[in-house]
Design a protein around this motif. Structure first.
Motif, PDB file in Angstrom:
ATOM      1  N   ALA A 151     -53.453  68.670  35.432  1.00 15.38           N
ATOM      2  CA  ALA A 151     -52.269  68.289  34.659  1.00 15.38           C
ATOM      3  C   ALA A 151     -52.155  69.104  33.369  1.00 15.38           C
ATOM      4  O   ALA A 151     -51.087  69.644  33.057  1.00 15.38           O
ATOM      5  CB  ALA A 151     -52.314  66.794  34.336  1.00 15.38           C
ATOM      6  N   LEU A 152     -53.234  69.196  32.606  1.00 21.20           N
ATOM      7  CA  LEU A 152     -53.207  69.964  31.357  1.00 21.20           C
ATOM      8  C   LEU A 152     -52.896  71.427  31.631  1.00 21.20           C
ATOM      9  O   LEU A 152     -52.119  72.060  30.899  1.00 21.20           O
ATOM     10  CB  LEU A 152     -54.545  69.830  30.626  1.00 21.20           C
ATOM     11  CG  LEU A 152     -54.714  70.672  29.360  1.00 21.20           C
ATOM     12  CD1 LEU A 152     -53.675  70.288  28.304  1.00 21.20           C
ATOM     13  CD2 LEU A 152     -56.129  70.526  28.807  1.00 21.20           C
ATOM     14  N   SER A 153     -53.483  71.977  32.680  1.00 16.98           N
ATOM     15  CA  SER A 153     -53.267  73.390  33.001  1.00 16.98           C
ATOM     16  C   SER A 153     -51.822  73.652  33.405  1.00 16.98           C
ATOM     17  O   SER A 153     -51.222  74.647  32.980  1.00 16.98           O
ATOM     18  CB  SER A 153     -54.223  73.809  34.126  1.00 16.98           C
ATOM     19  OG  SER A 153     -55.572  73.562  33.761  1.00 16.98           O
ATOM     20  N   VAL A 154     -51.250  72.773  34.219  1.00 15.15           N
ATOM     21  CA  VAL A 154     -49.840  72.918  34.606  1.00 15.15           C
ATOM     22  C   VAL A 154     -48.944  72.839  33.376  1.00 15.15           C
ATOM     23  O   VAL A 154     -47.975  73.605  33.238  1.00 15.15           O
ATOM     24  CB  VAL A 154     -49.448  71.844  35.641  1.00 15.15           C
ATOM     25  CG1 VAL A 154     -47.934  71.828  35.858  1.00 15.15           C
ATOM     26  CG2 VAL A 154     -50.156  72.089  36.959  1.00 15.15           C
ATOM     27  N   THR A 195     -38.485  67.897  37.849  1.00 15.51           N
ATOM     28  CA  THR A 195     -38.684  67.217  36.561  1.00 15.51           C
ATOM     29  C   THR A 195     -39.548  65.974  36.719  1.00 15.51           C
ATOM     30  O   THR A 195     -40.447  65.716  35.906  1.00 15.51           O
ATOM     31  CB  THR A 195     -37.325  66.824  35.952  1.00 15.51           C
ATOM     32  OG1 THR A 195     -36.515  67.993  35.802  1.00 15.51           O
ATOM     33  CG2 THR A 195     -37.512  66.161  34.594  1.00 15.51           C
ATOM     34  N   ILE A 196     -39.298  65.207  37.773  1.00 15.33           N
ATOM     35  CA  ILE A 196     -40.081  63.990  38.008  1.00 15.33           C
ATOM     36  C   ILE A 196     -41.543  64.341  38.280  1.00 15.33           C
ATOM     37  O   ILE A 196     -42.467  63.712  37.732  1.00 15.33           O
ATOM     38  CB  ILE A 196     -39.492  63.189  39.187  1.00 15.33           C
ATOM     39  CG1 ILE A 196     -38.139  62.605  38.797  1.00 15.33           C
ATOM     40  CG2 ILE A 196     -40.446  62.071  39.610  1.00 15.33           C
ATOM     41  CD1 ILE A 196     -37.384  61.970  39.959  1.00 15.33           C
ATOM     42  N   ILE A 197     -41.782  65.356  39.111  1.00  9.98           N
ATOM     43  CA  ILE A 197     -43.162  65.770  39.407  1.00  9.98           C
ATOM     44  C   ILE A 197     -43.868  66.217  38.135  1.00  9.98           C
ATOM     45  O   ILE A 197     -45.030  65.847  37.876  1.00  9.98           O
ATOM     46  CB  ILE A 197     -43.169  66.904  40.452  1.00  9.98           C
ATOM     47  CG1 ILE A 197     -42.649  66.385  41.792  1.00  9.98           C
ATOM     48  CG2 ILE A 197     -44.570  67.481  40.610  1.00  9.98           C
ATOM     49  CD1 ILE A 197     -42.469  67.471  42.837  1.00  9.98           C
ATOM     50  N   PHE A 198     -43.174  67.000  37.315  1.00  7.53           N
ATOM     51  CA  PHE A 198     -43.769  67.481  36.068  1.00  7.53           C
ATOM     52  C   PHE A 198     -44.080  66.324  35.124  1.00  7.53           C
ATOM     53  O   PHE A 198     -45.167  66.279  34.515  1.00  7.53           O
ATOM     54  CB  PHE A 198     -42.819  68.473  35.395  1.00  7.53           C
ATOM     55  CG  PHE A 198     -43.355  69.050  34.119  1.00  7.53           C
ATOM     56  CD1 PHE A 198     -44.440  69.918  34.132  1.00  7.53           C
ATOM     57  CD2 PHE A 198     -42.775  68.741  32.895  1.00  7.53           C
ATOM     58  CE1 PHE A 198     -44.939  70.455  32.952  1.00  7.53           C
ATOM     59  CE2 PHE A 198     -43.261  69.262  31.722  1.00  7.53           C
ATOM     60  CZ  PHE A 198     -44.342  70.126  31.744  1.00  7.53           C
ATOM     61  N   MET A 199     -43.169  65.373  34.995  1.00  4.53           N
ATOM     62  CA  MET A 199     -43.396  64.236  34.108  1.00  4.53           C
ATOM     63  C   MET A 199     -44.528  63.344  34.599  1.00  4.53           C
ATOM     64  O   MET A 199     -45.288  62.785  33.801  1.00  4.53           O
ATOM     65  CB  MET A 199     -42.099  63.418  33.962  1.00  4.53           C
ATOM     66  CG  MET A 199     -40.960  64.164  33.291  1.00  4.53           C
ATOM     67  SD  MET A 199     -41.406  64.887  31.682  1.00  4.53           S
ATOM     68  CE  MET A 199     -41.757  63.401  30.731  1.00  4.53           C
ATOM     69  N   VAL A 200     -44.654  63.203  35.924  1.00  3.74           N
ATOM     70  CA  VAL A 200     -45.774  62.418  36.475  1.00  3.74           C
ATOM     71  C   VAL A 200     -47.104  63.094  36.147  1.00  3.74           C
ATOM     72  O   VAL A 200     -48.085  62.425  35.766  1.00  3.74           O
ATOM     73  CB  VAL A 200     -45.609  62.238  37.998  1.00  3.74           C
ATOM     74  CG1 VAL A 200     -46.891  61.670  38.620  1.00  3.74           C
ATOM     75  CG2 VAL A 200     -44.439  61.319  38.303  1.00  3.74           C
ATOM     76  N   LEU A 201     -47.134  64.416  36.272  1.00  2.00           N
ATOM     77  CA  LEU A 201     -48.357  65.146  35.915  1.00  2.00           C
ATOM     78  C   LEU A 201     -48.710  64.950  34.444  1.00  2.00           C
ATOM     79  O   LEU A 201     -49.874  64.734  34.095  1.00  2.00           O
ATOM     80  CB  LEU A 201     -48.180  66.635  36.216  1.00  2.00           C
ATOM     81  CG  LEU A 201     -48.277  67.055  37.687  1.00  2.00           C
ATOM     82  CD1 LEU A 201     -47.861  68.511  37.846  1.00  2.00           C
ATOM     83  CD2 LEU A 201     -49.689  66.854  38.201  1.00  2.00           C
ATOM     84  N   ILE A 202     -47.714  65.028  33.582  1.00  2.00           N
ATOM     85  CA  ILE A 202     -47.956  64.832  32.151  1.00  2.00           C
ATOM     86  C   ILE A 202     -48.415  63.407  31.877  1.00  2.00           C
ATOM     87  O   ILE A 202     -49.299  63.171  31.045  1.00  2.00           O
ATOM     88  CB  ILE A 202     -46.673  65.148  31.338  1.00  2.00           C
ATOM     89  CG1 ILE A 202     -46.249  66.594  31.562  1.00  2.00           C
ATOM     90  CG2 ILE A 202     -46.905  64.890  29.857  1.00  2.00           C
ATOM     91  CD1 ILE A 202     -47.308  67.610  31.259  1.00  2.00           C
ATOM     92  N   LEU A 241     -52.368  60.789  30.037  1.00  2.63           N
ATOM     93  CA  LEU A 241     -52.473  59.661  29.111  1.00  2.63           C
ATOM     94  C   LEU A 241     -53.409  58.564  29.624  1.00  2.63           C
ATOM     95  O   LEU A 241     -53.680  57.607  28.906  1.00  2.63           O
ATOM     96  CB  LEU A 241     -51.089  59.056  28.852  1.00  2.63           C
ATOM     97  CG  LEU A 241     -50.009  60.028  28.349  1.00  2.63           C
ATOM     98  CD1 LEU A 241     -48.670  59.313  28.234  1.00  2.63           C
ATOM     99  CD2 LEU A 241     -50.414  60.624  27.014  1.00  2.63           C
ATOM    100  N   ILE A 242     -53.877  58.694  30.875  1.00  5.11           N
ATOM    101  CA  ILE A 242     -54.724  57.656  31.473  1.00  5.11           C
ATOM    102  C   ILE A 242     -56.189  57.972  31.187  1.00  5.11           C
ATOM    103  O   ILE A 242     -56.692  59.011  31.620  1.00  5.11           O
ATOM    104  CB  ILE A 242     -54.492  57.573  32.995  1.00  5.11           C
ATOM    105  CG1 ILE A 242     -53.018  57.307  33.292  1.00  5.11           C
ATOM    106  CG2 ILE A 242     -55.374  56.485  33.609  1.00  5.11           C
ATOM    107  CD1 ILE A 242     -52.677  57.364  34.774  1.00  5.11           C
ATOM    108  N   THR A 298     -60.874  54.055  32.795  1.00  2.00           N
ATOM    109  CA  THR A 298     -60.128  52.976  33.435  1.00  2.00           C
ATOM    110  C   THR A 298     -60.050  53.142  34.953  1.00  2.00           C
ATOM    111  O   THR A 298     -59.737  52.176  35.654  1.00  2.00           O
ATOM    112  CB  THR A 298     -58.699  52.896  32.867  1.00  2.00           C
ATOM    113  OG1 THR A 298     -58.011  54.123  33.155  1.00  2.00           O
ATOM    114  CG2 THR A 298     -58.715  52.662  31.369  1.00  2.00           C
ATOM    115  N   ILE A 299     -60.314  54.334  35.448  1.00  2.00           N
ATOM    116  CA  ILE A 299     -60.184  54.570  36.884  1.00  2.00           C
ATOM    117  C   ILE A 299     -61.500  54.975  37.538  1.00  2.00           C
ATOM    118  O   ILE A 299     -61.529  55.209  38.753  1.00  2.00           O
ATOM    119  CB  ILE A 299     -59.125  55.657  37.170  1.00  2.00           C
ATOM    120  CG1 ILE A 299     -59.554  56.987  36.554  1.00  2.00           C
ATOM    121  CG2 ILE A 299     -57.769  55.248  36.657  1.00  2.00           C
ATOM    122  CD1 ILE A 299     -58.677  58.151  36.968  1.00  2.00           C
ATOM    123  N   MET A 300     -62.591  55.050  36.775  1.00  2.00           N
ATOM    124  CA  MET A 300     -63.814  55.598  37.354  1.00  2.00           C
ATOM    125  C   MET A 300     -64.414  54.681  38.424  1.00  2.00           C
ATOM    126  O   MET A 300     -64.941  55.174  39.437  1.00  2.00           O
ATOM    127  CB  MET A 300     -64.847  55.890  36.258  1.00  2.00           C
ATOM    128  CG  MET A 300     -65.329  54.717  35.471  1.00  2.00           C
ATOM    129  SD  MET A 300     -66.486  55.251  34.182  1.00  2.00           S
ATOM    130  CE  MET A 300     -67.001  53.660  33.518  1.00  2.00           C
TER     131      MET A 300
END
Length: 278
Positions: free
Chosen positions: A154-157, A101-108, A112-113, A117-119
């Motif tokens: 993330a979207l695909s998972v 559940t934690i892994i899935f929520m981190v992917l989701i 949202l980022i 902001t990270i480029m």
């Protein structure tokens, strides 16, 4: 009264369709015009339909080289995304527990980022890895493919995860009793049943990766490595813009995605709808 209401809905839908399709019309029509016609009336039909500007655009873009680069990046990226995301989603959906559940929520949460902001930190990391470790991630198609896989996973998972939950677990249990391994269960039982959502994942990722400009512009430097969006960008100079050539280049960019979407469109609604079932 009911007939009038039905007609009003039809007219409203037609008007909305025309509004949404107007940019495509403007791009297509102006790709056949010279600069004089284009500036006189943007919405009018050209005096003659000539493919002269398409030929010039293809020569200046080095279209076939850019097309091959885009095809390689898109096909390889989507293939890895489909395989890795489907397997990840299957394991997360079937194992359950807090860790899954934690892994899935981190992917989701990563969805949202905003990429903007990270480029800059990403480019510093990529150039550092290239210079210090010798792993060629910067200015290579393989590096761009690697980053595409990470950013679109993330979207695909998420899509695969919802769809897999609608598949009865009893099918997997029966295959396991018959002696199938974990990989055998996935490739022989689960993956063939994921065809609708796989088509949806492929369509979404093909559109996103094929039309992506920002990440390739940061990653690729050499002219021979340019993808189609990068090649079209060079019609937009600092002081002048070759609008007719740019429109022809944009039309050439759109055509492959439209063809792919028309072939696979019957799966997209079915895939998204079934993927929403818990």
């Amino acid at each position: 009264m009911r007939l009038l209401r039905d007609w009003s809905k039809e007219i409203l839908l037609v008007l909305m369709a025309l509004i949404f399709l107007s940019p495509v019309y403007i791009i297509f029509i102006n790709s056949f015009k010279d600069r004089r016609e284009l500036y006189e009336n943007t919405l009018a039909f050209p005096e003659t339909f000539s493919f002269q500007y398409y030929t010039e655009a293809m020569e200046q873009m080095d279209f076939f080289n850019a097309f091959i680069n885009s095809m390689v990046v898109t096909i390889v990226s989507v293939a890895f995304i489909v395989i890795l995301s489907s397997m990840t989603a299957w394991m997360l959906a079937r194992t359950g527990g807090k860790i899954s559940t934690i892994i899935f929520m981190v992917l989701i949460a990563t969805m949202l980022i905003p990429f903007q902001t990270i480029m800059m930190p990403l480019m510093q990391l990529v150039t550092g890895i290239t210079n210090n470790l010798g792993i060629q991630l910067y200015n290579t198609l393989s590096g761009l493919i690697f980053m595409n896989i990470g950013f679109h996973a993330a979207l695909s998972v998420f899509l695969y995860h919802g769809f897999i939950k609608s598949i009865p677990i009893s099918l997997e249990e029966a295959a396991t009793i018959d002696g199938a391994s974990k990989l055998g269960v996935f490739w022989r039982i689960i993956f063939p049943m994921l065809t609708p959502i796989t088509a949806t994942v492929m369509i979404l990722n093909v559109i996103l990766i094929w039309n992506d400009f920002l990440l390739p512009s940061l990653t690729l430097v050499d002219k021979d490595l340019r993808t189609i969006p990068l090649s079209v960008f060079y019609f937009f100079g600092e002081f002048t813009i070759e609008w007719n050539l740019a429109m022809a280049g944009l039309t050439l960019t759109i055509i492959p995605v439209v063809i792919f979407y028309m072939i696979a469109q019957k799966y997209i609604i079915k895939g998204v709808g079934e993927g929403a079932v818990k």
